[in-house]
Design a protein around this motif. Structure first.
Motif, PDB file in Angstrom:
ATOM      1  N   GLN A  73       0.842  -1.219  -0.214  1.00  0.00           N
ATOM      2  CA  GLN A  73      -0.096  -0.057  -0.120  1.00  0.00           C
ATOM      3  C   GLN A  73       1.044   1.155   0.053  1.00  0.00           C
ATOM      4  O   GLN A  73       2.104   1.148   0.674  1.00  0.00           O
ATOM      5  N   PRO A  74       0.375   2.238  -0.610  1.00  0.00           N
ATOM      6  CA  PRO A  74       1.262   3.587  -0.668  1.00  0.00           C
ATOM      7  C   PRO A  74       1.240   4.178   0.971  1.00  0.00           C
ATOM      8  O   PRO A  74       0.152   3.956   1.450  1.00  0.00           O
ATOM      9  N   MET A  75       2.273   4.594   1.340  1.00  0.00           N
ATOM     10  CA  MET A  75       2.392   5.187   2.506  1.00  0.00           C
ATOM     11  C   MET A  75       1.330   6.189   2.613  1.00  0.00           C
ATOM     12  O   MET A  75       1.003   6.529   3.921  1.00  0.00           O
ATOM     13  N   ALA A  76       0.901   7.114   1.712  1.00  0.00           N
ATOM     14  CA  ALA A  76      -0.067   8.166   2.096  1.00  0.00           C
ATOM     15  C   ALA A  76      -1.408   7.585   2.600  1.00  0.00           C
ATOM     16  O   ALA A  76      -2.073   8.314   3.107  1.00  0.00           O
ATOM     17  N   SER A  77      -1.633   6.430   2.181  1.00  0.00           N
ATOM     18  CA  SER A  77      -3.000   5.844   2.535  1.00  0.00           C
ATOM     19  C   SER A  77      -2.867   5.412   3.901  1.00  0.00           C
ATOM     20  O   SER A  77      -3.720   5.203   4.574  1.00  0.00           O
ATOM     21  N   ARG A  78      -1.574   4.955   4.563  1.00  0.00           N
ATOM     22  CA  ARG A  78      -1.676   4.537   6.015  1.00  0.00           C
ATOM     23  C   ARG A  78      -1.346   5.834   6.984  1.00  0.00           C
ATOM     24  O   ARG A  78      -1.958   5.476   8.119  1.00  0.00           O
ATOM     25  N   GLY A  79      -1.429   6.808   6.351  1.00  0.00           N
ATOM     26  CA  GLY A  79      -1.342   8.055   7.437  1.00  0.00           C
ATOM     27  C   GLY A  79      -0.888   9.377   6.667  1.00  0.00           C
ATOM     28  O   GLY A  79      -0.441   9.279   5.754  1.00  0.00           O
ATOM     29  N   ASN A  80      -0.995  10.317   7.312  1.00  0.00           N
ATOM     30  CA  ASN A  80      -0.662  11.597   6.851  1.00  0.00           C
ATOM     31  C   ASN A  80       0.978  12.000   6.756  1.00  0.00           C
ATOM     32  O   ASN A  80       1.652  11.227   7.333  1.00  0.00           O
ATOM     33  N   VAL A  81       1.252  12.940   6.006  1.00  0.00           N
ATOM     34  CA  VAL A  81       2.634  13.378   5.725  1.00  0.00           C
ATOM     35  C   VAL A  81       3.407  13.738   7.270  1.00  0.00           C
ATOM     36  O   VAL A  81       4.457  13.396   7.482  1.00  0.00           O
ATOM     37  N   LEU A  82       2.459  14.340   8.046  1.00  0.00           N
ATOM     38  CA  LEU A  82       2.947  14.703   9.371  1.00  0.00           C
ATOM     39  C   LEU A  82       3.693  13.602  10.339  1.00  0.00           C
ATOM     40  O   LEU A  82       4.379  13.564  10.953  1.00  0.00           O
ATOM     41  N   ASN A  83       2.552  12.585  10.157  1.00  0.00           N
ATOM     42  CA  ASN A  83       3.018  11.264  11.000  1.00  0.00           C
ATOM     43  C   ASN A  83       4.280  10.642  10.532  1.00  0.00           C
ATOM     44  O   ASN A  83       5.248  10.301  11.259  1.00  0.00           O
ATOM     45  N   ARG A  84       4.453  10.584   9.123  1.00  0.00           N
ATOM     46  CA  ARG A  84       5.617  10.039   8.489  1.00  0.00           C
ATOM     47  C   ARG A  84       6.823  10.966   9.088  1.00  0.00           C
ATOM     48  O   ARG A  84       7.927  10.544   9.405  1.00  0.00           O
ATOM     49  N   VAL A  85       6.732  12.117   8.944  1.00  0.00           N
ATOM     50  CA  VAL A  85       7.882  13.111   9.040  1.00  0.00           C
ATOM     51  C   VAL A  85       8.267  12.834  10.632  1.00  0.00           C
ATOM     52  O   VAL A  85       9.311  12.739  11.082  1.00  0.00           O
ATOM     53  N   THR A  86       7.278  12.748  11.587  1.00  0.00           N
ATOM     54  CA  THR A  86       7.392  12.761  12.900  1.00  0.00           C
ATOM     55  C   THR A  86       8.080  11.322  13.131  1.00  0.00           C
ATOM     56  O   THR A  86       9.142  11.093  14.030  1.00  0.00           O
ATOM     57  N   HIS A  87       7.747  10.239  12.386  1.00  0.00           N
ATOM     58  CA  HIS A  87       7.933   9.052  12.817  1.00  0.00           C
ATOM     59  C   HIS A  87       9.557   8.852  12.390  1.00  0.00           C
ATOM     60  O   HIS A  87      10.424   8.377  13.180  1.00  0.00           O
ATOM     61  N   GLN A  88      10.033   9.725  11.404  1.00  0.00           N
ATOM     62  CA  GLN A  88      11.472   9.733  10.869  1.00  0.00           C
ATOM     63  C   GLN A  88      12.244  10.330  11.955  1.00  0.00           C
ATOM     64  O   GLN A  88      13.384  10.032  12.086  1.00  0.00           O
ATOM     65  N   GLN A  89      11.627  11.488  12.514  1.00  0.00           N
ATOM     66  CA  GLN A  89      12.505  12.457  13.320  1.00  0.00           C
ATOM     67  C   GLN A  89      12.552  11.486  14.595  1.00  0.00           C
ATOM     68  O   GLN A  89      13.590  11.535  14.902  1.00  0.00           O
ATOM     69  N   ASP A  90      11.673  10.868  15.086  1.00  0.00           N
ATOM     70  CA  ASP A  90      11.799   9.946  16.288  1.00  0.00           C
ATOM     71  C   ASP A  90      12.686   8.980  15.996  1.00  0.00           C
ATOM     72  O   ASP A  90      13.545   8.664  16.979  1.00  0.00           O
ATOM     73  N   LYS A  91      12.632   8.260  15.111  1.00  0.00           N
ATOM     74  CA  LYS A  91      13.592   7.235  14.723  1.00  0.00           C
ATOM     75  C   LYS A  91      14.991   7.791  14.658  1.00  0.00           C
ATOM     76  O   LYS A  91      16.002   7.248  15.271  1.00  0.00           O
ATOM     77  N   TRP A  92      15.454   9.020  13.982  1.00  0.00           N
ATOM     78  CA  TRP A  92      16.593   9.637  13.882  1.00  0.00           C
ATOM     79  C   TRP A  92      17.066   9.929  15.310  1.00  0.00           C
ATOM     80  O   TRP A  92      18.456   9.732  15.667  1.00  0.00           O
ATOM     81  N   LYS A  93      16.180  10.436  16.241  1.00  0.00           N
ATOM     82  CA  LYS A  93      16.693  10.681  17.445  1.00  0.00           C
ATOM     83  C   LYS A  93      16.942   9.626  18.440  1.00  0.00           C
ATOM     84  O   LYS A  93      18.023   9.614  19.185  1.00  0.00           O
ATOM     85  N   ARG A  94      16.167   8.570  18.225  1.00  0.00           N
ATOM     86  CA  ARG A  94      16.418   7.283  18.978  1.00  0.00           C
ATOM     87  C   ARG A  94      17.789   6.885  18.456  1.00  0.00           C
ATOM     88  O   ARG A  94      18.896   6.299  19.170  1.00  0.00           O
ATOM     89  N   GLN A  95      18.078   6.752  16.996  1.00  0.00           N
ATOM     90  CA  GLN A  95      19.467   6.354  16.717  1.00  0.00           C
ATOM     91  C   GLN A  95      20.905   7.226  17.102  1.00  0.00           C
ATOM     92  O   GLN A  95      21.775   6.653  17.575  1.00  0.00           O
TER      93      GLN A  95
END
Length: 189
Positions: free
Chosen positions: A151-173
């Motif tokens: 499924q395309p990522m846009a159908s699973r959530g909005n852009v804001l959630n994806r950006v926040t997820h990537q930001q949190d992932k980066w912070k954890r790393q």
């Protein structure tokens, strides 16, 4: 829409400010020793230098054309001793270009500061919304590849959630890398 008019008004204001300043584009700049050094006074040091600037044609850019009209009364007859120590240069510069470059640099800095302020104001909104709708993933791989669906990522959530997820992932790393380097003295793979 109104931003264009504001920028235009500020540009006109800056342009009128630039044209209102009175600086010479052509000048003669002479650097001479202190008059006290020539007159053997103890007031000034031999190494003190004085700057003289005059608006004269290039052929009169010398001690006689720029300095002697100003200090001729003071050095009376010692001009042959004083003038060879002076260094005169004729300068031709374009102050309009200098002013325009300075204005452009100031505008770029103002735009960057405004953008930084916007991001600072937006950050609490992103973090508040993301924490309310974010579910922590235990696996860093994309769920669509695990489940077999694409499924395309846009159908699973909005852009804001994806950006926040990537930001949190980066912070954890980054936290994990700091812990490994500073505490355990090991490097991440």
């Amino acid at each position: 829409m109104y931003l264009k008019y504001v920028i235009f008004a500020l540009f006109i204001t800056c342009a009128s400010w630039v044209s209102g300043a009175s600086y010479e584009d052509k000048r003669c700049k002479c650097v001479c020793p202190s008059i006290a050094a020539v007159l053997n006074n103890t007031e000034g040091s031999e190494y003190d230098r004085k700057l003289y600037i005059g608006n004269v044609p290039p052929n009169k850019c010398n001690c006689v054309g720029v300095i002697l009209p100003r200090v001729g009364e003071i050095i009376k007859g010692r001009d042959q001793e004083f003038c060879p120590r002076c260094e005169c240069k004729y300068e031709n510069r374009n102050t309009t270009i200098i002013k325009v470059v300075v204005i452009i640099v100031i505008w770029v800095i103002m735009l960057l500061v405004a953008y930084m302020g916007f991001l600072i104001c937006l950050d609490p909104l992103i973090n508040k919304r993301a924490k309310a709708s974010y579910q922590e993933h235990t696996n860093e791989e994309d769920e669509s590849t695990i489940s077999g669906t694409s499924q395309p990522m846009a159908s699973r959530g909005n852009v804001l959630n994806r950006v926040t997820h990537q930001q949190d992932k980066w912070k954890r790393q980054v936290r994990e890398q700091r812990r490994n380097i500073y505490d355990r003295h090991t490097m991440l793979n």
